[in-house]
Design an enzyme around this catalytic site. Structure first.
Site, PDB file in Angstrom:
ATOM      1  N   HIS A 253       0.832  -1.202   0.000  1.00  0.00           N
ATOM      2  CA  HIS A 253       0.000   0.000   0.000  1.00  0.00           C
ATOM      3  C   HIS A 253       0.874   1.263   0.000  1.00  0.00           C
ATOM      4  O   HIS A 253       0.579   2.245   0.679  1.00  0.00           O
ATOM      5  CB  HIS A 253      -0.918  -0.012   1.234  1.00  0.00           C
ATOM      6  N   ASP A 284       3.336  -3.263  -7.039  1.00  0.00           N
ATOM      7  CA  ASP A 284       3.472  -1.804  -6.928  1.00  0.00           C
ATOM      8  C   ASP A 284       4.285  -1.465  -5.691  1.00  0.00           C
ATOM      9  O   ASP A 284       4.534  -2.298  -4.833  1.00  0.00           O
ATOM     10  CB  ASP A 284       2.119  -1.085  -6.963  1.00  0.00           C
ATOM     11  N   ILE A 287       8.202   2.170  -7.501  1.00  0.00           N
ATOM     12  CA  ILE A 287       8.625   2.223  -8.912  1.00  0.00           C
ATOM     13  C   ILE A 287       8.825   3.688  -9.307  1.00  0.00           C
ATOM     14  O   ILE A 287       7.874   4.466  -9.335  1.00  0.00           O
ATOM     15  CB  ILE A 287       7.548   1.601  -9.835  1.00  0.00           C
TER      16      ILE A 287
END
Ligand code: FMN
Ligand code: COI
Length: 351
Positions: A253, A284, A287
């Site tokens: 998150h 995720d 990045i």
């Protein structure tokens, strides 16, 4: 208009300059000591790409497919709440930039335009991120509305039984706008408890009892495939396969929930291994460069999602800024494949 930025970090600086401190801190911040926030980026920096030379890289192609949908690059837009705090066009601008770049945007349940408005603003493949509310019928309604508005998948967020402790938001006494999707379904007039009103709101509305058993219920109310977002262990990856998820998003998150959870790139291989190729794994968190995307794909991700970089682009330059951020990442990723001599990142040797 602000000066052109040449990389994602420069977009972050532009965003910092234009946003009120309360909003910048909300977007940029992580939980508690922000150890994991730093680690999400640092862990990528510790991975070295061993390049090959004299490989014909004149025909490299960054396009890919996600759940059968063709996209121009293995980079999607992660669900992030409240884009209107970055730009008045909010999620509409983000959605249009995603459409222009031919990639998938995952719209947050907590968007500041209604999911129907975002669906109608431009033609593209879009997924819908779902929070489970204490009032399950509210989540069910959102799923039905997303399905009838043409969203193609549900991204169930699994890592928010409660909101992580974001100290900047507490100090700034963060004020949040109304969540458009929830108007008429849930009261969004939460009385702040002297700290972050997002934390107060989440505590009042989000369902901490959500468990693996509920996936069957979710599947029973929709025909859309379900991706589970927030997985960091092989045990949970195995479970996701067992319950019939269509994919997994390895995510902490954006380091806003459990501080001292692992950086996402450090657990990717473990998760990919556990799935045994039965479903696609996405990642995720942290990045910021094309090389990061290359490393994630080399370690088994089908594609990545970016959260904050998109918001920084939106804050700095609206729809154009989001497009530039996506293009920069795509170009850097392509260049990485070329300079590494590896048209397929899965063949990479990392150390
Ligand atoms: C400002 C902000 C809001 C977010 N809102 C949501 C949300 O509404 N739903 C969700 O599943 N994840 C949310 N996330 C987490 C992102 O989907 C994603 O996991 C994270 O941003 C990825 O890390 P990155 O920002 O380093 O790219 C949010 C993240 C940020 C930074
Ligand atoms: C709780 C949501 C409304 C927002 C969120 O997921 C986040 O701020 O990280």
């Amino acid at each position: 208009m602000a000066a052109e930025a040449v990389n994602v970090k420069e977009f972050q600086e532009l965003a910092r300059q234009v946003l009120p401190k309360m909003h910048y801190d909300f977007y940029a911040g992580g939980a508690e000591d922000q150890y994991t926030l730093k680690e999400n980026e640092e862990a990528f920096k510790r991975i070295i790409i061993q390049p090959r030379v004299l490989v014909d890289v004149s025909g490299i192609d960054p396009s890919t497919t996600v759940l059968g949908f063709n996209i121009s690059m293995p980079i999607m837009i992660a669900p992030t709440s409240m884009h209107k705090l970055a730009n008045p066009e909010g999620e509409l601008a983000t959605a249009r930039a995603a459409a222009t770049c031919n990639t998938i945007m995952v719209l947050s349940s907590s968007s500041t335009y209604r999911l129907e408005e975002v669906a109608a603003c431009c033609n593209a493949v879009r997924f819908f991120q779902l929070f489970m509310y204490k009032k399950r019928d509210v989540s069910a309604k959102l799923v039905q509305r997303a399905e009838s508005s043409g969203y193609k998948a549900i991204v169930l967020t699994a890592d928010t039984p409660r909101l992580g402790r974001r100290e900047a938001d507490i100090k700034n006494k963060l004020i949040v706008p109304e969540f458009e999707n929830l108007k008429g379904l849930l009261s969004t007039n939460v009385v702040p408890d002297g700290g972050s009103s997002l934390a107060a709101y989440a505590k009042e509305t989000q369902d901490a009892s959500l468990s693996w058993e509920d996936i069957a219920w979710l599947k029973s109310i929709t025909n859309m495939p379900i991706l589970i977002k927030g997985i960091l262990t092989h045990e949970d990856a195995t479970r996701a396969v067992e319950v019939g998820a269509a994919g997994i998003i390895v995510s902490n998150h954006g380091a806003r929930q459990l501080d001292y959870s692992p950086s996402t790139i450090s657990v990717l291989e473990e998760v990919v291994h556990a799935t045994g190729g039965k479903l696609p794994v996405f990642l995720d968190g942290g990045i910021r460069r094309g090389t990061d995307i290359f490393k994630a794909l080399a370690l088994g991700a089908k594609a990545v999602l970016v959260g904050r970089p998109v918001i920084y682009g939106l804050a700095a330059m609206g729809e154009y800024g989001v497009k530039r951020v996506l293009e920069l990442l795509k170009n850097e990723f392509e260049l990485t494949m070329a300079l590494a001599g590896l048209p397929n990142p899965k063949d990479a040797y990392l150390h």
